[in-house]
Design a protein around this motif. Structure first.
Motif, PDB file in Angstrom:
ATOM      1  N   ALA A 133      24.640 -35.400  29.760  1.00  0.00           N
ATOM      2  CA  ALA A 133      25.530 -35.241  28.609  1.00  0.00           C
ATOM      3  C   ALA A 133      26.929 -34.785  29.030  1.00  0.00           C
ATOM      4  N   GLY A 134      27.077 -34.438  30.300  1.00  0.00           N
ATOM      5  CA  GLY A 134      28.381 -34.037  30.819  1.00  0.00           C
ATOM      6  C   GLY A 134      28.763 -32.593  30.536  1.00  0.00           C
ATOM      7  N   ILE A 135      27.787 -31.748  30.195  1.00  0.00           N
ATOM      8  CA  ILE A 135      28.113 -30.353  29.905  1.00  0.00           C
ATOM      9  C   ILE A 135      27.607 -29.384  30.977  1.00  0.00           C
ATOM     10  N   LEU A 136      26.993 -29.910  32.017  1.00  0.00           N
ATOM     11  CA  LEU A 136      26.486 -29.082  33.112  1.00  0.00           C
ATOM     12  C   LEU A 136      26.699 -29.821  34.419  1.00  0.00           C
ATOM     13  N   ARG A 137      27.133 -29.074  35.433  1.00  0.00           N
ATOM     14  CA  ARG A 137      27.258 -29.640  36.770  1.00  0.00           C
ATOM     15  C   ARG A 137      26.158 -29.067  37.653  1.00  0.00           C
ATOM     16  N   GLU A 138      25.841 -29.759  38.714  1.00  0.00           N
ATOM     17  CA  GLU A 138      24.779 -29.334  39.634  1.00  0.00           C
ATOM     18  C   GLU A 138      24.999 -27.899  40.119  1.00  0.00           C
ATOM     19  N   GLU A 139      26.269 -27.502  40.314  1.00  0.00           N
ATOM     20  CA  GLU A 139      26.567 -26.155  40.806  1.00  0.00           C
ATOM     21  C   GLU A 139      26.181 -25.069  39.815  1.00  0.00           C
ATOM     22  N   GLY A 140      25.971 -25.438  38.560  1.00  0.00           N
ATOM     23  CA  GLY A 140      25.627 -24.477  37.526  1.00  0.00           C
ATOM     24  C   GLY A 140      24.141 -24.208  37.401  1.00  0.00           C
ATOM     25  N   ILE A 141      23.357 -24.783  38.286  1.00  0.00           N
ATOM     26  CA  ILE A 141      21.902 -24.654  38.224  1.00  0.00           C
ATOM     27  C   ILE A 141      21.439 -23.620  39.245  1.00  0.00           C
ATOM     28  N   ILE A 142      20.517 -22.755  38.837  1.00  0.00           N
ATOM     29  CA  ILE A 142      19.843 -21.888  39.800  1.00  0.00           C
ATOM     30  C   ILE A 142      18.382 -22.331  39.861  1.00  0.00           C
ATOM     31  N   TRP A 143      17.779 -22.122  40.999  1.00  0.00           N
ATOM     32  CA  TRP A 143      16.379 -22.495  41.200  1.00  0.00           C
ATOM     33  C   TRP A 143      15.561 -21.224  41.351  1.00  0.00           C
ATOM     34  N   ILE A 144      14.537 -21.105  40.533  1.00  0.00           N
ATOM     35  CA  ILE A 144      13.654 -19.941  40.573  1.00  0.00           C
ATOM     36  C   ILE A 144      12.240 -20.452  40.761  1.00  0.00           C
ATOM     37  N   HIS A 190      16.983 -23.885  36.433  1.00  0.00           N
ATOM     38  CA  HIS A 190      17.296 -23.110  35.231  1.00  0.00           C
ATOM     39  C   HIS A 190      18.816 -23.060  35.080  1.00  0.00           C
ATOM     40  N   ALA A 191      19.299 -23.171  33.855  1.00  0.00           N
ATOM     41  CA  ALA A 191      20.731 -23.071  33.604  1.00  0.00           C
ATOM     42  C   ALA A 191      20.969 -22.468  32.237  1.00  0.00           C
ATOM     43  N   GLN A 192      22.080 -21.734  32.153  1.00  0.00           N
ATOM     44  CA  GLN A 192      22.542 -21.201  30.880  1.00  0.00           C
ATOM     45  C   GLN A 192      23.970 -21.667  30.694  1.00  0.00           C
ATOM     46  N   ILE A 193      24.281 -22.090  29.480  1.00  0.00           N
ATOM     47  CA  ILE A 193      25.602 -22.589  29.155  1.00  0.00           C
ATOM     48  C   ILE A 193      26.111 -21.833  27.936  1.00  0.00           C
ATOM     49  N   PHE A 194      27.345 -21.341  28.030  1.00  0.00           N
ATOM     50  CA  PHE A 194      27.980 -20.648  26.923  1.00  0.00           C
ATOM     51  C   PHE A 194      29.238 -21.397  26.543  1.00  0.00           C
ATOM     52  N   VAL A 195      29.356 -21.755  25.281  1.00  0.00           N
ATOM     53  CA  VAL A 195      30.540 -22.442  24.791  1.00  0.00           C
ATOM     54  C   VAL A 195      31.489 -21.369  24.263  1.00  0.00           C
TER      55      VAL A 195
END
Length: 97
Positions: free
Chosen positions: A75-86, A91-96
């Motif tokens: 959808a173009g609202i998250l980049r790979e760098e914004g992901i953490i792996w647990i 897992h990712a959190q996005i705040f507008v």
């Protein structure tokens, strides 16, 4: 398949999305612990299209699992760098703002 759950809190829309098979499981990575609770994540079963639509309407997004995270990337609202792996789970959190 994914679960989608939308919360409306004080004019904000919090979206929780997770891959279906992750419900009720916990994952650890160093000091991080991720619990994919039914209470928070288990909403309606949703298609990728439904998730992408909900992503555009949310102000705070919490994603767990490969399918859920991939929807936000597509959808173009998250980049790979914004992901953490647990524990091997993205897992990712996005705040507008």
């Amino acid at each position: 398949m994914m679960y989608l759950k939308m919360y409306e809190i004080g004019g904000e829309k919090l979206l929780a999305v997770c891959d279906k098979w992750l419900i009720g499981k916990s994952f650890e990575e160093g000091e991080y612990i991720l619990h994919v609770s039914e209470q928070f994540y288990k909403g309606e079963i949703a298609t990728e299209e439904e998730v992408r639509s909900a992503l555009m309407d949310a102000t705070n997004i919490n994603l767990v699992g490969e399918k859920a995270v991939r929807c936000a990337i597509d959808a173009g609202i998250l980049r790979e760098e914004g992901i953490i792996w647990i524990g091997g789970v993205p897992h990712a959190q996005i705040f507008v703002i």
